[in-house]
Scaffold this motif. Structure first.
Motif, PDB file in Angstrom:
ATOM      1  N   ALA A  38     -18.605  -8.319  20.932  1.00  0.00           N
ATOM      2  CA  ALA A  38     -18.500  -9.771  21.339  1.00  0.00           C
ATOM      3  C   ALA A  38     -19.334 -10.729  20.707  1.00  0.00           C
ATOM      4  O   ALA A  38     -18.700 -11.968  20.149  1.00  0.00           O
ATOM      5  N   ALA A  39     -20.511 -10.333  20.423  1.00  0.00           N
ATOM      6  CA  ALA A  39     -21.429 -10.994  19.454  1.00  0.00           C
ATOM      7  C   ALA A  39     -20.917 -11.126  18.099  1.00  0.00           C
ATOM      8  O   ALA A  39     -21.154 -11.957  17.350  1.00  0.00           O
ATOM      9  N   ARG A  40     -20.401  -9.968  17.608  1.00  0.00           N
ATOM     10  CA  ARG A  40     -19.832  -9.921  16.337  1.00  0.00           C
ATOM     11  C   ARG A  40     -18.877 -10.923  16.113  1.00  0.00           C
ATOM     12  O   ARG A  40     -18.773 -11.403  15.260  1.00  0.00           O
ATOM     13  N   LEU A  41     -17.843 -10.703  16.971  1.00  0.00           N
ATOM     14  CA  LEU A  41     -16.500 -11.522  17.137  1.00  0.00           C
ATOM     15  C   LEU A  41     -16.911 -13.120  17.154  1.00  0.00           C
ATOM     16  O   LEU A  41     -16.327 -13.820  16.347  1.00  0.00           O
ATOM     17  N   GLY A  42     -17.749 -13.593  18.145  1.00  0.00           N
ATOM     18  CA  GLY A  42     -18.176 -14.874  17.909  1.00  0.00           C
ATOM     19  C   GLY A  42     -19.087 -15.343  16.943  1.00  0.00           C
ATOM     20  O   GLY A  42     -18.788 -16.362  16.485  1.00  0.00           O
ATOM     21  N   TRP A  43     -19.982 -14.354  16.215  1.00  0.00           N
ATOM     22  CA  TRP A  43     -20.585 -14.767  15.045  1.00  0.00           C
ATOM     23  C   TRP A  43     -19.508 -14.948  13.896  1.00  0.00           C
ATOM     24  O   TRP A  43     -19.577 -16.029  13.062  1.00  0.00           O
ATOM     25  N   HIS A  44     -18.202 -14.070  13.520  1.00  0.00           N
ATOM     26  CA  HIS A  44     -17.345 -14.289  12.665  1.00  0.00           C
ATOM     27  C   HIS A  44     -16.427 -15.523  13.089  1.00  0.00           C
ATOM     28  O   HIS A  44     -16.293 -16.052  12.028  1.00  0.00           O
ATOM     29  N   GLY A  45     -16.184 -15.769  14.320  1.00  0.00           N
ATOM     30  CA  GLY A  45     -15.579 -17.100  14.659  1.00  0.00           C
ATOM     31  C   GLY A  45     -16.053 -18.170  14.182  1.00  0.00           C
ATOM     32  O   GLY A  45     -15.570 -18.992  13.835  1.00  0.00           O
ATOM     33  N   THR A  46     -17.579 -18.336  14.514  1.00  0.00           N
ATOM     34  CA  THR A  46     -18.246 -19.271  14.089  1.00  0.00           C
ATOM     35  C   THR A  46     -18.168 -19.625  12.641  1.00  0.00           C
ATOM     36  O   THR A  46     -17.994 -20.763  12.174  1.00  0.00           O
ATOM     37  N   ASP A  47     -18.351 -18.360  12.132  1.00  0.00           N
ATOM     38  CA  ASP A  47     -18.210 -18.674  10.342  1.00  0.00           C
ATOM     39  C   ASP A  47     -16.941 -19.235   9.982  1.00  0.00           C
ATOM     40  O   ASP A  47     -16.924 -20.174   9.169  1.00  0.00           O
ATOM     41  N   ARG A  48     -15.752 -18.801  10.664  1.00  0.00           N
ATOM     42  CA  ARG A  48     -14.647 -19.308  10.159  1.00  0.00           C
ATOM     43  C   ARG A  48     -14.311 -20.685  10.544  1.00  0.00           C
ATOM     44  O   ARG A  48     -13.715 -21.628   9.551  1.00  0.00           O
ATOM     45  N   VAL A  49     -14.881 -21.275  11.834  1.00  0.00           N
ATOM     46  CA  VAL A  49     -14.639 -22.590  12.060  1.00  0.00           C
ATOM     47  C   VAL A  49     -15.351 -23.632  11.036  1.00  0.00           C
ATOM     48  O   VAL A  49     -15.003 -24.504  10.656  1.00  0.00           O
ATOM     49  N   ILE A  50     -16.652 -23.074  10.835  1.00  0.00           N
ATOM     50  CA  ILE A  50     -17.464 -23.756   9.869  1.00  0.00           C
ATOM     51  C   ILE A  50     -16.807 -23.878   8.514  1.00  0.00           C
ATOM     52  O   ILE A  50     -16.729 -24.967   8.042  1.00  0.00           O
ATOM     53  N   ALA A  51     -16.417 -22.914   7.964  1.00  0.00           N
ATOM     54  CA  ALA A  51     -15.498 -22.871   6.610  1.00  0.00           C
ATOM     55  C   ALA A  51     -14.153 -23.651   6.925  1.00  0.00           C
ATOM     56  O   ALA A  51     -13.910 -24.385   5.919  1.00  0.00           O
ATOM     57  N   TRP A  52     -13.537 -23.553   7.875  1.00  0.00           N
ATOM     58  CA  TRP A  52     -12.493 -24.586   7.912  1.00  0.00           C
ATOM     59  C   TRP A  52     -12.838 -26.117   8.082  1.00  0.00           C
ATOM     60  O   TRP A  52     -12.292 -26.754   7.329  1.00  0.00           O
ATOM     61  N   ARG A  53     -13.966 -26.253   8.844  1.00  0.00           N
ATOM     62  CA  ARG A  53     -14.452 -27.816   8.860  1.00  0.00           C
ATOM     63  C   ARG A  53     -14.689 -28.146   7.530  1.00  0.00           C
ATOM     64  O   ARG A  53     -14.859 -29.305   7.105  1.00  0.00           O
ATOM     65  N   GLU A  54     -15.569 -27.328   6.663  1.00  0.00           N
ATOM     66  CA  GLU A  54     -15.964 -27.799   5.515  1.00  0.00           C
ATOM     67  C   GLU A  54     -14.785 -27.807   4.186  1.00  0.00           C
ATOM     68  O   GLU A  54     -14.865 -28.789   3.568  1.00  0.00           O
ATOM     69  N   ARG A  55     -13.631 -27.059   4.436  1.00  0.00           N
ATOM     70  CA  ARG A  55     -12.523 -27.225   3.731  1.00  0.00           C
ATOM     71  C   ARG A  55     -11.947 -28.716   4.087  1.00  0.00           C
ATOM     72  O   ARG A  55     -11.334 -29.356   3.152  1.00  0.00           O
ATOM     73  N   THR A  56     -11.714 -28.924   5.360  1.00  0.00           N
ATOM     74  CA  THR A  56     -11.111 -30.258   5.656  1.00  0.00           C
ATOM     75  C   THR A  56     -12.010 -31.474   5.113  1.00  0.00           C
ATOM     76  O   THR A  56     -11.480 -32.593   5.000  1.00  0.00           O
ATOM     77  N   ASP A  57     -13.225 -31.301   5.241  1.00  0.00           N
ATOM     78  CA  ASP A  57     -14.182 -32.339   4.725  1.00  0.00           C
ATOM     79  C   ASP A  57     -13.807 -32.695   3.261  1.00  0.00           C
ATOM     80  O   ASP A  57     -13.832 -33.758   2.594  1.00  0.00           O
ATOM     81  N   GLU A  58     -13.696 -31.501   2.467  1.00  0.00           N
ATOM     82  CA  GLU A  58     -13.295 -31.738   1.139  1.00  0.00           C
ATOM     83  C   GLU A  58     -12.316 -32.505   0.510  1.00  0.00           C
ATOM     84  O   GLU A  58     -12.075 -33.181  -0.458  1.00  0.00           O
ATOM     85  N   ASP A  59     -11.035 -32.168   1.559  1.00  0.00           N
ATOM     86  CA  ASP A  59      -9.732 -32.881   1.257  1.00  0.00           C
ATOM     87  C   ASP A  59      -9.720 -34.371   1.155  1.00  0.00           C
ATOM     88  O   ASP A  59     -10.646 -34.988   1.573  1.00  0.00           O
TER      89      ASP A  59
END
Length: 59
Positions: A38-59
């Motif tokens: 659960a910790a590993r999946l939570g960490w991975h999921g958080t990284d994906r959300v941050i990356a997704w939000r950074e991509r939308t900020d660049e557009d």
């Protein structure tokens, strides 16, 4: 014959006690593994959300 029955019953009682203790250990190991996954999946999921939000900020 009585000695054989006593030996058999002693083995049954010891096996029952061992299985009872093993169930507790297996439960603890399963809980620890579930927490790590659960910790590993939570960490991975958080990284994906941050990356997704950074991509939308660049557009």
């Amino acid at each position: 014959m009585e000695a054989l029955i006593a030996l058999f019953l002693g083995n049954v009682v010891q096996t029952t006690a061992l299985v009872t203790e093993l169930r507790q250990v297996v439960g603890l190991v399963a809980a620890a593994l579930a927490a790590m996954i659960a910790a590993r999946l939570g960490w991975h999921g958080t990284d994906r959300v941050i990356a997704w939000r950074e991509r939308t900020d660049e557009d």
